[in-house]
Design an enzyme around this catalytic site. Structure first.
Site: not given
Ligand code: ARG
Length: 398
Positions: A93, A173, A122, A13
């Site tokens: 994050r 993932s 996220d 990504d």
């Protein structure tokens, strides 16, 4: 020179964002930032080598100790838990956003890009973090903005010479840091599909774990772990050590249904061996030293703190307010907790503290300091209002 700071993991990504930023978003310079919060060193190296191949200016920021001390240890003090999940991905994050902003300030950039999809949490956490710390930030989220699919990304990557890995990453993932490992995707999305053994890397299958229980002692100061089995170490080292010890005993597998920020219900699998043990030990110590009322009220505070941490509201004033309360309570959360880890289970088997609100004198069956006769009046009048109410019902026949 138009520069953009790309929050970079090295995965597909974020990698396709590099040519996209140059060709479609009009930036002549892409600066990649990989924040080391304890993901595998191979992931960091991979990000670095891909950055080199794709000729970006690259920064790897080592944030392990800061993450452990200011994020994971705060989560311990707040008994951080969202629906059974220690929030390992969630609390990483804000620090990733903060480090990206630090790099941006250093190089004089105000544009950012990240690889989050439009479905998850996220995007909220990272964008809020960046906007909080740099109000003038301009943020691009190409995967979300262009509604990209994985197959489009792979094809685009091949066309643009973006290196891609043929690995497990393709089926599952995975997101990893010191506080835990999250595994999503493929058939795991089906709530009824039992997780296959291959998804686990940090935790042994309970069947293969040692046949003897492992006893560990954790010492706390100020509600934070300072030593394991008498050995002091830095925050990150302690967490890593606990991950290893607990993982070997098969402790820390978590399989939950989770309500994402936007309301989407998803099935999630985690491995959080260290967090599981440290959180359990901390709660056991609080139960020894805090009053009944403090414990009851702190549960509410901890729940609110956890929701805010989950949503990435890291710099919200309410979170600071809650932390002021938490900090005050943690001054007495000092002492040791003994646990037994055995084939996937983690049990507290002992706790001690100078601040223990426990008196053997008072609680024991064998001492006379507590005059039992004095309880008589208290017992007799206990639940007075409930009794009155039931008597009235009886009398009225209603
Ligand atoms: N659902 C978790 C969270 O929002 C973790 C999601 C990240 N996992 C991943 N494989 N990318 O905190």
């Amino acid at each position: 020179m138009k520069k953009v700071v790309l929050v970079y993991s090295g995965g597909l990504d974020t990698s396709v964002c590099i040519p996209l930023m140059r060709e479609d978003y009009g930036y002549n310079e892409v600066v990649t930032v990989t924040v080391d919060v304890g993901q595998p060193i191979e992931d960091i190296r991979q990000a670095e080598s891909k950055a080199q191949i794709m000729k970006t200016e690259h920064y790897t920021v080592d944030a392990k100790e800061e993450f452990a001390r200011d994020y994971c240890f705060k989560a311990i003090q707040a008994n951080g838990d969202y629906q059974g999940y220690p929030m390992s991905t969630s609390i990483a994050r804000p620090i990733i956003a903060a480090k990206a902003v630090e790099v941006a300030k250093k190089i004089g950039a105000t544009s950012f890009a990240h690889g989050c999809t439009g479905k998850g949490n996220d995007q909220f956490r990272i964008e809020l973090g960046i906007r909080t710390l740099l109000p003038e930030a301009l943020i691009h989220a190409p995967v979300r903005e262009r509604n990209m699919t994985r197959s489009w990304e792979i094809e685009y990557a091949q066309k643009k010479g973006v290196p891609i890995q043929q690995s497990l990453e393709k089926i599952w993932s995975i997101d990893e840091n010191l506080w835990g490992r999250s595994i999503e995707g493929g058939r795991l999305e089906e709530p009824d599909f039992a997780p296959p053994e291959e998804i686990f890397q940090w935790t042994k299958n309970a069947k293969l774990a040692p046949d003897h229980p492992l006893e560990v002692a954790i010492r706390f100061h100020n509600g934070q772990p300072v030593a394991i089995d008498g050995q002091e170490a830095s925050a990150a080292t302690l967490i890593k050590k606990m991950n290893h010890l607990a993982g070997e005993c098969g402790v820390g597998r978590i399989d939950v249904m989770e309500d994402r920020l936007m309301g989407l219900k998803v099935r999630e699998n985690y491995e959080c061996p260290g967090a599981t043990v440290l959180l359990k030990a901390h709660a056991a110590l609080e139960a020894l030293v805090l009053t009944r009322d403090e414990l009851r009220f702190k549960k509410i505070v901890d729940g609110e703190w956890s929701r805010m941490a989950y949503e990435g509201l890291w710099w919200d004033p309410l979170k600071d307010d809650l932390e002021a309360f938490i900090a005050q309570t943690q001054e007495r959360v000092e002492g040791s907790v003994k646990l037994r880890l055995f084939k996937g289970s983690c049990q507290v088997v002992g706790r001690s503290s100078l601040w223990a609100l426990y008196s053997e004198e008072l609680a024991s069956f064998d001492t006379a300091t507590f005059d039992q006769r004095e309880s008589t009046g208290w017992v007799k009048n206990f639940g007075l209002q409930a009794r009155l109410y039931q008597h009235l019902r009886l009398k009225s026949g209603r």
